[in-house]
Design a protein around this motif. Structure first.
Motif, PDB file in Angstrom:
ATOM      1  N   PHE A 196     -27.434  46.105  -7.206  1.00  0.00           N
ATOM      2  CA  PHE A 196     -26.346  45.274  -7.728  1.00  0.00           C
ATOM      3  C   PHE A 196     -25.591  44.614  -6.565  1.00  0.00           C
ATOM      4  CE2 PHE A 196     -21.901  44.748  -9.162  1.00  0.00           C
ATOM      5  CZ  PHE A 196     -22.118  43.825 -10.172  1.00  0.00           C
ATOM      6  N   TYR A 215     -24.907  40.664  -5.943  1.00  0.00           N
ATOM      7  CA  TYR A 215     -23.561  40.135  -5.718  1.00  0.00           C
ATOM      8  C   TYR A 215     -23.508  39.341  -4.403  1.00  0.00           C
ATOM      9  CZ  TYR A 215     -18.609  39.995  -6.818  1.00  0.00           C
ATOM     10  OH  TYR A 215     -17.353  39.560  -7.176  1.00  0.00           O
ATOM     11  N   ASP A 261     -24.869  36.035  -5.143  1.00  0.00           N
ATOM     12  CA  ASP A 261     -24.257  35.333  -6.281  1.00  0.00           C
ATOM     13  C   ASP A 261     -25.258  35.110  -7.407  1.00  0.00           C
ATOM     14  OD1 ASP A 261     -21.616  35.017  -6.021  1.00  0.00           O
ATOM     15  OD2 ASP A 261     -21.639  32.929  -5.361  1.00  0.00           O
ATOM     16  N   ARG A 262     -26.099  36.103  -7.639  1.00  0.00           N
ATOM     17  CA  ARG A 262     -27.118  35.958  -8.679  1.00  0.00           C
ATOM     18  C   ARG A 262     -26.826  36.945  -9.809  1.00  0.00           C
ATOM     19  NH1 ARG A 262     -31.755  33.326  -6.964  1.00  0.00           N
ATOM     20  NH2 ARG A 262     -32.165  33.346  -9.182  1.00  0.00           N
ATOM     21  N   PHE A 263     -26.302  36.421 -10.896  1.00  0.00           N
ATOM     22  CA  PHE A 263     -25.896  37.304 -11.979  1.00  0.00           C
ATOM     23  C   PHE A 263     -26.722  37.131 -13.257  1.00  0.00           C
ATOM     24  CE2 PHE A 263     -22.072  36.417  -9.420  1.00  0.00           C
ATOM     25  CZ  PHE A 263     -21.889  37.679  -8.911  1.00  0.00           C
ATOM     26  N   ASP A 264     -27.445  36.011 -13.337  1.00  0.00           N
ATOM     27  CA  ASP A 264     -28.163  35.724 -14.576  1.00  0.00           C
ATOM     28  C   ASP A 264     -29.675  35.721 -14.365  1.00  0.00           C
ATOM     29  OD1 ASP A 264     -26.024  35.035 -16.536  1.00  0.00           O
ATOM     30  OD2 ASP A 264     -25.523  33.650 -14.914  1.00  0.00           O
ATOM     31  N   GLU A 265     -30.375  36.272 -15.338  1.00  0.00           N
ATOM     32  CA  GLU A 265     -31.839  36.262 -15.374  1.00  0.00           C
ATOM     33  C   GLU A 265     -32.494  36.292 -13.990  1.00  0.00           C
ATOM     34  OE1 GLU A 265     -30.316  33.804 -17.695  1.00  0.00           O
ATOM     35  OE2 GLU A 265     -30.216  35.667 -18.840  1.00  0.00           O
ATOM     36  N   CYS A 266     -32.273  37.363 -13.287  1.00  0.00           N
ATOM     37  CA  CYS A 266     -33.034  37.574 -12.055  1.00  0.00           C
ATOM     38  C   CYS A 266     -33.284  39.073 -11.901  1.00  0.00           C
ATOM     39  CB  CYS A 266     -32.331  36.967 -10.850  1.00  0.00           C
ATOM     40  SG  CYS A 266     -30.905  37.863 -10.304  1.00  0.00           S
ATOM     41  N   MET A 274     -30.787  41.581 -13.778  1.00  0.00           N
ATOM     42  CA  MET A 274     -29.488  40.939 -13.973  1.00  0.00           C
ATOM     43  C   MET A 274     -29.597  39.967 -15.146  1.00  0.00           C
ATOM     44  SD  MET A 274     -27.664  42.287 -11.552  1.00  0.00           S
ATOM     45  CE  MET A 274     -26.191  41.288 -11.591  1.00  0.00           C
ATOM     46  N   GLY A 334     -26.485  38.495 -16.751  1.00  0.00           N
ATOM     47  CA  GLY A 334     -25.175  37.935 -17.070  1.00  0.00           C
ATOM     48  C   GLY A 334     -24.174  38.958 -17.564  1.00  0.00           C
ATOM     49  N   ALA A 335     -24.595  40.197 -17.701  1.00  0.00           N
ATOM     50  CA  ALA A 335     -23.660  41.267 -18.088  1.00  0.00           C
ATOM     51  C   ALA A 335     -23.853  42.410 -17.096  1.00  0.00           C
ATOM     52  CB  ALA A 335     -23.965  41.743 -19.503  1.00  0.00           C
ATOM     53  N   ASN A 385     -37.573  34.565 -11.139  1.00  0.00           N
ATOM     54  CA  ASN A 385     -36.417  34.783 -10.247  1.00  0.00           C
ATOM     55  C   ASN A 385     -36.416  36.214  -9.729  1.00  0.00           C
ATOM     56  OD1 ASN A 385     -34.564  32.279 -10.270  1.00  0.00           O
ATOM     57  ND2 ASN A 385     -35.199  32.518 -12.400  1.00  0.00           N
ATOM     58  N   ILE A 386     -37.466  36.562  -9.007  1.00  0.00           N
ATOM     59  CA  ILE A 386     -37.541  37.911  -8.435  1.00  0.00           C
ATOM     60  C   ILE A 386     -37.088  37.819  -6.976  1.00  0.00           C
ATOM     61  CG2 ILE A 386     -39.108  39.790  -7.785  1.00  0.00           C
ATOM     62  CD1 ILE A 386     -40.772  38.961 -10.286  1.00  0.00           C
ATOM     63  N   ILE A 440     -36.102  28.244  -5.732  1.00  0.00           N
ATOM     64  CA  ILE A 440     -35.399  29.239  -6.553  1.00  0.00           C
ATOM     65  C   ILE A 440     -34.132  28.626  -7.114  1.00  0.00           C
ATOM     66  CG2 ILE A 440     -33.805  31.174  -6.179  1.00  0.00           C
ATOM     67  CD1 ILE A 440     -36.163  32.523  -6.697  1.00  0.00           C
ATOM     68  N   GLN A 474     -29.863  29.014 -15.183  1.00  0.00           N
ATOM     69  CA  GLN A 474     -28.711  29.899 -15.048  1.00  0.00           C
ATOM     70  C   GLN A 474     -27.375  29.181 -15.113  1.00  0.00           C
ATOM     71  OE1 GLN A 474     -29.185  32.004 -11.419  1.00  0.00           O
ATOM     72  NE2 GLN A 474     -30.612  33.432 -12.336  1.00  0.00           N
ATOM     73  N   ALA A 527     -22.363  31.148 -11.209  1.00  0.00           N
ATOM     74  CA  ALA A 527     -21.469  32.303 -11.215  1.00  0.00           C
ATOM     75  C   ALA A 527     -20.034  31.833 -11.061  1.00  0.00           C
ATOM     76  CB  ALA A 527     -21.833  33.245 -10.088  1.00  0.00           C
ATOM     77  N   PHE A 529     -17.933  41.175 -14.130  1.00  0.00           N
ATOM     78  CA  PHE A 529     -18.729  42.149 -13.370  1.00  0.00           C
ATOM     79  C   PHE A 529     -17.831  43.162 -12.670  1.00  0.00           C
ATOM     80  CE2 PHE A 529     -22.203  39.168 -13.823  1.00  0.00           C
ATOM     81  CZ  PHE A 529     -23.229  40.053 -14.072  1.00  0.00           C
TER      82      PHE A 529
END
Lengths: 340, 108
Positions: free
Chosen positions: A139, A143, A146-151, A166, A168-169, A277-278, B70, B78, B81, B89
């Motif tokens: 996590f 952070y 800055d990758r919070f969605d679908e990755c 990740m 989005g939640a 998005n790996i 990417i 996406q 953020a 978060f």
């Protein structure tokens, strides 16, 4: 007026890093070497050496690596060694710290570290900082980027490989996987494979790690990988190309399987986005071709794209520092983990 | 008698002369071969250096291009953020740490 410092710490099995709000950062081997006898104590003028210094003088020391599989071992020696390492990290980056200054710290731990391991970390850190936040390592990487969605974050450390989905939640338990197949596991496989091919060569943990870090690859490269090793003290050159590739693949396979599981159990509408998005972080991201090997393993699932982070060493501590810095004061106040 | 001695001496001198000439020629050939070998080794080394530079350049380009790719994928898939996302978060993190505090009380 007392100052407040924020620090992000990545306490790793092999290496630990720290990054501060003052812009300093530092990395060291996670080990403490205690003098074997009075001669060593006289030579070094201290009871113990830390990090690289301990590794360099290990013949005269009893070296303790306190973290196994990403968490602090439960014996007294490991707890004390971890405390010394944390103290060393803080002293290196905060030389200006005065009595009364506040230190807010965030520490990365493996995603599925046990409650007991987390408690040990908290107990060790309590006297050294004023506020403490425990964060999943994967996590922290998300952070930092800055990758919070679908990755999907894949943090390949020495003791554990942490995967975190990740979406989005806040990542829940089912979004995270911790594997023990990581850097040290690869070292062991590589060690055994070299000895199987060249039974008489002399190897140490350091030699194997150096070979892995310099030559480790998974891609379809051709050509020899010539490494100088000794046999009964006589140096000679050995080709380790196939041994290296085969061993590194042994690490890539369980990671690929874990990725497939996390992708396969995700909402089908978003699986493609996840596959594409790996993000690979940690020391293991330096293995040449690990990204391509993971992409290849996802071919049956419709393909994917994996990328390695630029700053593998500090990415985790940058993430924990960012979390520390963004945490509002009212949140910190609720955390009772304070110095006694 | 005298004439045969003169002929023998003449033959000897001619043979010796040809040996010396051959020797000089051979030395010159070896010298040239040596120079060529050195030049070839130098060229191979230069080519290897060039190949290494190209490889490093290619790797740098690949590393530069991939985050861009990417980002392109991210841009499509996406939501950036934003502050609100980050706060959510951080709230989640606070909750998990508060739970950790509670759970830690339960174990010795």
């Amino acid at each position: 007026m007392p100052a407040t410092f924020q620090v992000g710490i990545d306490l790793g099995t092999s290496r630990s890093t720290i990054t501060t709000s003052t812009g300093r950062r530092f990395t060291t081997a996670t080990c403490v070497g205690y003098c074997k006898d009075v001669i060593a104590r006289k030579r070094f003028g201290r009871d113990y050496l830390l990090g690289e210094e301990a590794v360099a003088n290990r013949l005269a020391l009893n070296v303790v690596w306190p973290l196994a599989e990403g968490v602090v071992c439960e014996d007294d020696a490991a707890v004390e060694a971890t405390r010394l390492i944390l103290q060393h990290l803080l002293a290196q980056v905060l030389p200006e710290r005065q009595p009364g200054d506040q230190v807010y710290a965030a520490i990365g731990v493996p995603a599925q570290a046990s409650l007991r391991s987390k408690k040990i970390i908290v107990q060790i850190t309590q006297p050294l900082v004023d506020k403490l936040l425990i964060v999943s390592e994967a996590f922290a990487v998300a952070y930092a980027l800055d990758r919070f969605d679908e990755c999907l974050i894949v943090d390949i450390g020495a003791g554990t490989t942490d995967l975190c989905r990740m979406h989005g939640a806040f990542a829940e338990e089912e979004d995270q996987v911790t594997l023990t197949e990581a850097g040290n596991y690869l070292d062991q496989i590589l060690h055994d494979a070299i000895l199987q091919k060249y039974p008489d060569v002399q190897l140490s943990a350091g030699i194997v790690r150096t070979i892995k870090e310099r030559h480790g690859y998974i891609s379809d490269m051709t050509g020899p990988v010539i490494v100088q090793l000794t046999r009964q003290g006589i140096p000679a050159e050995y080709d380790l190309a196939d041994v290296l590739q085969h061993s590194c693949l042994q690490l890539a396979l369980p990671i690929s399987r874990a990725i497939q599981t996390l992708v396969g159990s995700f909402d089908p509408d978003f699986q493609a986005a996840l596959r594409h998005n790996i993000i690979i972080a940690g020391g293991g991201s330096r293995l040449q071709g690990i990204d391509k090997a993971i992409e290849k393993s996802l071919a049956a699932y419709g393909g994917g794209r994996a990328t390695c982070v630029d700053d593998a060493e500090f990415c985790g501590s940058i993430g924990t520092l960012k979390l520390c810095a963004d945490m509002p004061d009212e949140y910190w106040e609720q955390l009772y983990i304070e110095a006694p | 008698m005298l004439s045969s001695v003169i002929i023998a001496k003449g033959l000897f001198l001619a043979t010796a002369g040809s040996w010396v000439t051959s020797g000089i020629l051979l030395a010159s050939v070896y010298k040239r071969l040596n120079t060529l070998n050195k030049q070839q080794a130098q060229q191979i080394s230069q080519l290897q250096q060039h190949q290494k530079t190209l490889r490093a350049h290619l790797e740098a380009l690949r590393q530069q291009a991939e985050p861009l790719m990417i980002r392109e994928v991210s841009a499509m898939q996406q939501i950036p953020a934003e502050k609100g996302t980050k706060s959510a978060f951080l709230q989640g993190l606070l909750k998990s740490n508060l739970k950790l505090q509670q759970d830690m009380k339960l174990i010795s």
